[in-house]
Design a protein around this motif. Sequence first.
Motif, PDB file in Angstrom:
ATOM      1  N   ASN A  80       3.819   8.100  -5.028  1.00 45.27           N
ATOM      2  CA  ASN A  80       2.628   8.119  -5.879  1.00 45.27           C
ATOM      3  C   ASN A  80       1.391   7.904  -5.005  1.00 45.27           C
ATOM      4  O   ASN A  80       0.857   6.791  -4.931  1.00 45.27           O
ATOM      5  N   SER A 122       4.041   0.339  -8.306  1.00 48.79           N
ATOM      6  CA  SER A 122       4.353   1.767  -8.132  1.00 48.79           C
ATOM      7  C   SER A 122       3.113   2.584  -7.811  1.00 48.79           C
ATOM      8  O   SER A 122       3.195   3.814  -7.686  1.00 48.79           O
ATOM      9  N   LEU A 178       0.557   3.077  -9.843  1.00 45.87           N
ATOM     10  CA  LEU A 178       0.254   3.845 -11.046  1.00 45.87           C
ATOM     11  C   LEU A 178      -0.661   3.025 -11.942  1.00 45.87           C
ATOM     12  O   LEU A 178      -0.818   1.822 -11.756  1.00 45.87           O
TER      13      LEU A 178
END
Length: 310
Positions: A14, A83, A85
Amino acid sequence: MNQLYRRNDALNVNPPVVNGKTSDINITVRGSDWYWAVCAIMTTAALVFSGLSHTKPRPQRLFHYITAGICFTAAIAYFSMGSNLGWTPIDVQFRRSDSKVSGINREIFYVRYIDWFITTPLLLMDLMLTAGMPWPTILWTIFMDWVMIVCGLVGALVKSSYKWGYFTFGCAALVYIIYQLGWESRLHASHIGPDVSRVYLMTGVLTIVLWICYPIAWGVCEGGNIISPDSEAVFYGILDIFAKVGFGAVLIFGHRNIDAERLGLRIRDYDEDPAVHPSTTGEKRSNGGSNGVTNGGQQAAPAETTATNV
């Protein structure tokens, strides 16, 4: 040994790109590792608090469930941030020469504010229900809390100096919350009993001290772009651990010998309902006619009595 070691690859999976726009000031693998660590702490705490609920009868588990819900929600938020995100790039108001915070835009984790929007009202419910506060006061305080969180989010997403206007509104809402916790709720708890007052003071003071630190963190992170996103992760992470896990541990331990009915909470168990157990005694039927959670309110008069009075 090298095969057993697995590197945190979240930033490669990511990358710091959202809608085709790359962020200049981002977390590194260190920041991601810290977010994962906090995620693990929150998950463990949620499981422990949830497990401890089984040491109490079902009507006495309200505070366990609320506190476990706080940590479960935070765990999901920290999973997202670990993550890389749940963020968006926002142009900074203050350009810095320090290489750790130099650049045009900084990643702002909006998922953090979604977490707070859910968990801080639950935390206030833990505190104010412990103090036996009436529901209108609790709901109004929760509204002010939402004002504070939303202002913090909107301010973080604004790139101009107008962000500090939202910061001011949020701080004003925080002042009201501190007043409610530090004055009215404290007095209310002291009238219930010394054990309740002691639990409330420990958790209330902890909450007030920590919540005052959050605007400072906002000012040096999203607001002023003074410290790096990795330092931001550590700052907010430590505050959240104490404000959620530490708070929850003290609260649950303090409630071990406190009956919920002393706090004005009449929570009906399903086996008290005559529709479920027809053999329930008359006394239990009367209790089963309550609204479940009265918070100090009076039960409605039986239908026959009401008709006689009329």
